[in-house]
Design a protein around this motif. Structure first.
Motif, PDB file in Angstrom:
ATOM      1  N   LYS A   1       2.222   1.753  -3.454  1.00 61.99           N
ATOM      2  CA  LYS A   1       1.154   2.201  -4.352  1.00 61.99           C
ATOM      3  C   LYS A   1       0.904   3.700  -4.191  1.00 61.99           C
ATOM      4  N   THR A   2       0.841   4.169  -2.935  1.00 62.62           N
ATOM      5  CA  THR A   2       0.625   5.602  -2.716  1.00 62.62           C
ATOM      6  C   THR A   2       1.816   6.422  -3.206  1.00 62.62           C
TER       7      THR A   2
ATOM      8  N   ARG B   1       1.706   9.365  -6.032  1.00 62.76           N
ATOM      9  CA  ARG B   1       2.271  10.690  -5.788  1.00 62.76           C
ATOM     10  C   ARG B   1       3.261  11.070  -6.883  1.00 62.76           C
TER      11      ARG B   1
ATOM     12  N   SER C   1       0.831  -1.208   0.000  1.00 56.92           N
ATOM     13  CA  SER C   1       0.000   0.000   0.000  1.00 56.92           C
ATOM     14  C   SER C   1       0.865   1.257   0.000  1.00 56.92           C
ATOM     15  N   ARG C   2       1.992   1.239   0.718  1.00 59.45           N
ATOM     16  CA  ARG C   2       2.888   2.391   0.730  1.00 59.45           C
ATOM     17  C   ARG C   2       3.486   2.627  -0.651  1.00 59.45           C
TER      18      ARG C   2
END
Length: 100
Positions: A47-48, A52, A44-45
């Motif tokens: 992906k974010t 960004r 998830s990190r």
């Protein structure tokens, strides 16, 4: 990573090294690896972070294409052009010379 020490000025070389490490993301990586990160949290990190990066790239491209206005530049606060204290200038320091 390699940094040259000029004129035995280790402090300057250390500042350059820290700046290079900051630019490369070494400190961020060390902070991240301090504790175990679950694979789901890692995914998830990542992906974010990718989202960004994509948004930043799209924003820069839109500015280049003229679709959106570029952000206003911040005014310079210091009068020396952001070069620091002036300790490494070509003019020799007069401190200590008047003690006769």
């Amino acid at each position: 990573m390699q940094v040259f020490v000029r004129d035995n000025n280790v402090d300057q070389a250390l500042r350059v090294l820290k700046k290079k490490m900051q630019r490369e993301g070494v400190f961020r990586e060390m902070r991240r690896r301090r504790f175990y990160e679950k694979p789901s949290d890692k995914a998830s990190r990542e992906k974010t972070e990718a989202i960004r990066r994509r948004r930043k790239l799209a924003r820069k491209q839109a500015i280049r294409d003229g679709l959106i206005a570029a952000p206003a530049k911040k005014p310079a606060i210091r009068g020396d052009g952001g070069r620091g204290s002036g300790a490494n200038t070509a003019t020799p320091s007069l401190r200590g010379l008047a003690k006769s």
